[in-house]
Scaffold this motif. Structure first.
Motif, short mmCIF file in Angstrom:
data_model
loop_
_atom_site.label_atom_id
_atom_site.label_comp_id
_atom_site.label_asym_id
_atom_site.label_seq_id
_atom_site.Cartn_x
_atom_site.Cartn_y
_atom_site.Cartn_z
N LYS A 1 -10.67 2.97 -2.49
CA LYS A 1 -9.60 2.26 -3.18
C LYS A 1 -9.92 2.20 -4.67
N GLY B 1 3.02 7.44 -4.01
CA GLY B 1 2.73 6.01 -3.96
C GLY B 1 2.81 5.38 -5.33
N ASP C 1 -3.04 8.18 -5.54
CA ASP C 1 -2.40 8.10 -4.22
C ASP C 1 -2.43 9.51 -3.62
N GLU C 2 -2.60 9.58 -2.32
CA GLU C 2 -2.70 10.89 -1.68
C GLU C 2 -1.47 11.74 -1.98
N LEU D 1 4.34 -1.10 -0.30
CA LEU D 1 4.32 0.29 0.13
C LEU D 1 5.65 0.69 0.75
N SER E 1 1.06 6.78 -9.01
CA SER E 1 -0.06 7.34 -8.29
C SER E 1 -1.23 7.72 -9.20
N HIS F 1 0.64 -3.37 1.14
CA HIS F 1 1.54 -2.94 2.20
C HIS F 1 2.94 -3.50 2.02
N GLY G 1 -2.69 11.68 5.39
CA GLY G 1 -2.68 10.24 5.66
C GLY G 1 -1.30 9.76 6.08
N ASP G 2 -1.23 8.47 6.40
CA ASP G 2 0.02 7.89 6.92
C ASP G 2 1.21 8.07 5.98
N GLU G 3 1.00 7.73 4.71
CA GLU G 3 2.13 7.74 3.78
C GLU G 3 2.67 9.15 3.59
N THR H 1 -3.26 4.70 -1.34
CA THR H 1 -3.29 5.59 -0.18
C THR H 1 -4.33 6.69 -0.31
#
Lengths: 481, 493, 97
Positions: free
Chosen positions: B136, B126, B121-122, B420, B150, B417, B355-357, B131
């Motif tokens: 993926k 996560g 995960d970034e 998430l 993560s 999601h 990124g978004d998260e 993410t």
């Protein structure tokens, strides 16, 4: 309407360590921009701070020299904000639990109370804490850029905050001078404002005398020397008084001292009151001074402070108060004096030569190194006392030593300044002069002894100033009998 | 794929060279990783170079170390010199650290071969490895499911046989939960037992690097190499005897180790726990009781507050730790800065680079430091203090705590999601150990009816990893789960 | 307590992130939910003074005061342009010290 000025100082002092606070980069002044950097002080990913023991040691010395109450446990924090001189996006500092609190410093100042014949003033210190410095920025006029040098980022600092007090600007400057002296003497910092190792922001407010409430506080930044600090405080004090006299309010703000125009101007935007937030520093779980390592720091004897050295010089070397004060005005000079004495010069001679001759050539305020070693000066003094050269010649030799760094003996040889002390040689000249000045000799014999001075003059002239005057005088007197 | 034991035997007996072995792992990665996405960077050249050097040393009769010639996959938030470290973020797409992380230095000294940097995960934020800015990751047991996060790439790499060992990092469960989802063993050591030097920070008072492997003994072997040597973890400083321990008739030996071990099981874990996972959890209870351990149910109400407190505190720390990423000295910078001033430039760099998260957590963390929300931050801090106190009391009463690792089974990638924004659920059983700083290990407990791995978790007092390994070995041997391997299409085991 | 859009915008400013309005609105709702979960939790008053560290046994790492230049100057400024004298140029900051 009589006003009083309340002044509080926020002083940043660079600690005299070889390496930075949290990494092994050098702290030497004057390196090429960005030469003294590494992943830690550049805030690269995956790096963590490792605390410099010596920084703690020096900070503790400062704390003790300033009579503070030391917190056995103190904590580190992050001050989070964005600015190009802050590589991590936060500064590591101490917030709620600083290294020490509640200290004070006494200093001589006209505005103080008379105590044993001198005016002593007293300023309280609210707190001292450890923190790291930010990088240095330059804003060139001609380009839309800001230039960044990270050499200074991570240099260890202590921040000293004084309790606001009603004092005159001059007293604040006297305090700073004494603070500088104490820091120098304890080896904590060389406190050179021109190199940025001492920086000071001033908080200043005015109120009518007798009023209980404090006036609105204004912070003044960009003060680059003691002189400018004084000027800025005076000017700002005036400004605030005038506003109040006109019935206006003083705005709480941060103002910048414009050295060229001699005024304070409001700082435009955020950096004056940079929005920031404080968090704990999880990478440094705190400073526990109860541990073994730090106990020795707390117990080590403090180096001699100026006042002590003054007294000692007067006692040990039999110097007058005046002489001692001048010699101890700067630790470097005081040490130099003692080196000269150590190398064999009589204390009174060393003092004399330094005060009269050396200080003619070298200004302590420049804080540069003395280019003539103490040993060399002691040699020179010896050569003069022995009669190898005259005092006058000695002056010239010192000038030359200053210029070229050559040893006194070498200079004397090269310039042929050696005094003639051999009786035989001097006798020849004396005889000659007496022969050429028979009238004067006659005058002397009639009782006008003053004419001997004239004869001496002639003798010295004939010897081109190289005759040992004592020997010459002796011979003259013998011959005149 | 070959086990560590088999590899070491082969090197010793000269059946194959390190280079040959490493080549075969690289081949497998090349063939199968497109479907899984475990690696962001595969170190083809570097690994083969390392292999050759090790072969030369072997030929001179040298001891190549406890991990000599063993491929290790390293999570891509751990710095490796000369090989980029991206944290699965655009922000660090081309970042090459000037130094190896301390654990990587230790690996190299022990003779390990760094085979690749694993996907995640970034910035480690996560619990599904969903993410990553790059690609993926799929669970090797079922390619439509998430591998957990993560450290999803590390867990998948071990499960898929891409490397026998991997390093992950655990801040709220990021080693244990993917270990559980991928049917491997993962340890979150005591906070401070392993140096963080070179680990790219997410939440520094929680972050911990830890080992992942297919068996408990292998995990212990890796732990011994990466841990700080001046500490006593109770763990053996000699290499564990892998060969003999697998030969023995395990039952007797393990039972001896479990006698009078006091194991606590928190009642609260059964609430909201997936049915099949619950069965596996209860089966473990029986196994331990039969082994002679003293197992006892108890109440740990503090569990309920953990996930929320963790989320607040870790986000606040993250906001600070990620402030250094502005694209000025390194990292992502927008292509055409035009006339942007400093603040606007870094705003653009950060908004596009993250990124978004990551942005979400930074924003939440920043809110938590604003004065108007101070009460929440303080409450979260108090919860953390409570948990530390509760944990201290707990280990007066028990040697170990047995818990499920995850309240849910590995879920669909398409549904990530749903989880998430409900992370509280996923961290439920793992965050408590990060809040307290105690060690915890997840090992395979069994499979669901549909063949999805379910993990079990053991937690212990500070620096008692040895007890964890001992108890986990017992369970592992009796369950025999580790013997099963995922079947990857076209795979020849 | 709720987190509103204004708070999100303020946080965005402080964190140097650009957050468009719709996103701010969505985040405000989400964050408020997270806080609500915390509202329902009771906390025991914390006991004696704990240090903030995980196991309470940790101390700040210390080092000797030795200056050692970093061995890999090249790796430090990866592709970042430097002025001739070594400075790094960044776009002008609005305010100056």
């Amino acid at each position: 309407m009589i006003f009083e000025t309340i002044i509080g100082l926020e002083i940043h002092i660079e600690l005299n360590t070889r390496s930075k606070m949290f990494c092994a980069c050098s702290t030497e002044f004057g390196a090429q921009p960005n030469a003294n950097t590494c992943p830690v002080c550049l805030g690269m990913p995956g790096t963590y701070p490792v605390l410099n023991k010596e920084a703690v040691r020096l900070a503790l010395r400062a704390a003790r020299a300033l009579n503070c109450r030391i917190n056995k446990v103190s904590c580190f924090n992050r001050k989070n904000y964005f600015y190009p001189d802050l590589p991590k996006g936060y500064q590591i500092t101490q917030f709620e639990l600083p290294l020490c609190e509640d200290g004070f410093l006494e200093f001589e100042s006209e505005a103080g109370n008379k105590k044993s014949g001198r005016a002593i003033n007293h300023i309280e210190i609210s707190r001292i804490h450890l923190e790291e410095d930010a990088g240095k920025l330059m804003h060139p006029e001609d380009q839309p850029v800001t230039l960044v040098d990270y050499n200074r980022a991570g240099v260890p600092l202590i921040e000293i905050v004084t309790r606001p007090k009603a004092i005159r600007p001059q007293a604040a400057v006297d305090f700073l001078k004494e603070l500088k002296s104490v820091m120098e003497y304890t080896g904590v910092s060389d406190c050179r404002m021109e190199q940025g190792s001492l920086r000071c922001d001033v908080n200043i407010s005015v109120r009518r005398k007798g009023e209980k409430e404090l006036g609105t506080k204004v912070e003044i930044k960009n003060l680059n020397s003691f002189k400018e600090i004084h000027k800025a405080m005076e000017w700002e004090m005036q400004r605030q008084q005038e506003l109040l006299l006109k019935g206006k309010k003083v705005m709480p703000e941060t103002r910048r001292w414009d050295q060229i125009r001699g005024v304070t101007i409001p700082m435009r935007t955020k950096n004056g009151s940079q929005q920031y937030y404080i968090t704990p520093e999880p990478d440094l779980p705190g400073l526990d001074l109860k541990s073994e390592i730090f106990r020795s720091y707390l117990e080590e004897p403090l180096p001699e402070l100026r006042a002590q050295k003054n007294r000692r010089f007067m006692e040990q070397y039999n110097l007058s108060r005046y002489e001692a004060e001048i010699l101890t005005q700067n630790k470097g000079l005081a040490d130099y004096y003692e080196t000269v004495v150590k190398h064999g010069a009589a204390p009174v001679d060393a003092s004399n030569w330094i005060l009269v001759e050396l200080l003619r050539l070298w200004n302590p305020a420049d804080n540069a190194e003395i280019p003539v070693s103490g040993k060399a000066l002691a040699q020179l003094i010896k050569l003069v006392n022995e009669g190898t050269i005259s005092r006058n010649a000695g002056k010239k030799v010192l000038d030359e030593m200053f210029e070229t760094g050559k040893s006194p003996r070498l200079i004397i040889e090269e310039k042929g300044l050696a005094q003639i002390s051999s009786r035989a040689e001097i006798e020849i000249i004396v005889d000659q002069v007496l022969k050429q000045n028979k009238d004067a000799v006659e005058e002397y014999k009639t009782g006008r002894t003053k004419v001997a001075g004239f004869l001496m003059g002639q003798i010295m002239k004939a010897g081109r100033g190289r005759l040992n005057p004592n020997v010459a005088r002796e011979i003259l007197e013998e011959k005149l009998k | 794929m070959m086990t560590i034991l088999e590899l070491q035997k082969g090197y010793r007996e000269g059946s194959f060279s390190v280079r040959q072995a490493v080549e075969s792992f690289l081949e497998r990665i090349k063939k199968l990783d497109q479907r899984i996405g475990a690696f962001i960077t595969v170190c083809y050249n570097e690994a083969l170079d390392q292999a050759e050097q090790l072969d030369q040393r072997l030929s001179r009769g040298e001891n190549i170390g406890p991990l000599g010639g063993i491929p290790v996959a390293v999570k891509d938030n751990i710095c490796t010199k000369n090989i980029r470290t991206t944290c699965a973020s655009r922000m660090l797409e081309n970042f090459v650290a000037p130094c190896d992380a301390r654990v990587v230095e230790n690996l190299k000294k022990a003779g390990a071969v760094i085979i690749g940097k694993t996907n995640m995960d970034e910035f480690a934020m996560g619990a599904a490895s969903g993410t990553s800015a790059y690609k993926k990751i799929a669970n090797p047991w079922n390619l439509s499911k998430v591998p957990g996060g993560s450290s999803g790439g590390s867990a998948a790499a071990v499960a898929a046989g891409f490397a026998p060992l991997a390093l992950g990092s655990d801040t709220g469960g990021s080693i244990r939960q993917p270990a559980s989802f991928c049917g491997v063993v993962g340890l979150k050591p005591t906070y401070g037992a392993v140096s963080r030097e070179g680990l790219i920070a997410f939440a520094p008072s929680f972050d911990t690097i830890g080992p992942m492997a297919s068996t408990v003994k292998d995990c212990e072997l890796l732990f011994n190499v990466i841990k700080e040597q001046n500490q006593s973890n109770g763990s053996d400083t000699e290499e564990p005897d892998i060969e003999n321990s697998h030969k023995n008739n395990c039952t007797g030996a393990f039972d001896a180790g479990m006698q009078n071990m006091r194991i606590g099981m928190p009642k609260e874990c059964l609430v909201g726990l997936d049915q099949e996972a619950a069965q596996i959890y209860l089966r473990a209870e029986k196994i331990y009781r039969d082994s002679g351990a003293r197992v006892e149910w108890f109440s740990l109400p503090e569990i309920d507050a953990c996930a929320s407190a963790y989320f607040i505190l870790s986000s606040a720390e993250a906001a600070s730790s990620l402030a250094r990423y502005d694209g000025i000295r390194y990292g992502f910078s927008i292509k055409d800065p035009q006339d942007l001033n400093f603040d606007d430039l870094i705003r653009s760099n950060r908004t596009e680079g993250f990124g978004d998260e990551v942005r979400r957590r930074i924003l939440f963390g920043t809110c938590m430091r604003m004065p108007e929300f101070a009460a929440y931050y303080e409450k979260a801090e108090k919860i953390r203090k409570n948990i530390k106190q509760a944990v201290n009391r707990l280990f007066g009463r028990f040697d170990l705590i047995l818990m499920p690792t995850s309240p849910v089974l590995p879920f669909d990638i398409k549904e990530k999601h749903k989880y998430l924004h409900n992370e509280n659920q996923l961290d439920k059983f793992t965050a408590i150990m990060n809040l307290a700083g105690i060690p915890a290990l997840s090992l395979p407990g069994g499979f669901s009816r549909t063949g999805l791995p379910v993990g079990l978790q053991l937690a212990g007092d500070y620096f008692t990893e040895d007890k964890l390994f001992r108890a986990a070995s017992c369970l592992e041997q009796k369950l025999g789960v580790y013997k099963k391997l995922p079947c990857l299409e076209g795979d020849q085991a | 307590m709720k987190i509103d859009e204004k708070a999100i915008k303020q946080a965005a400013d402080m964190a140097r992130l650009i957050v468009p309005d719709e996103e701010a609105s969505a985040l405000a709702q989400e964050f408020s939910q997270i806080l609500k979960a915390l509202d329902d939790i009771n906390v025991n008053p914390a006991g004696e003074n704990d240090s903030d560290t995980a196991s309470g046994k940790l101390e700040s790492a210390l080092r000797e005061d030795e200056a050692k230049p970093f061995h890999d100057a090249e790796g430090l400024f990866q592709g970042i342009a430097r002025e001739k004298d070594g400075h790094i140029a960044v776009p002008r900051v609005l305010d100056q010290e």
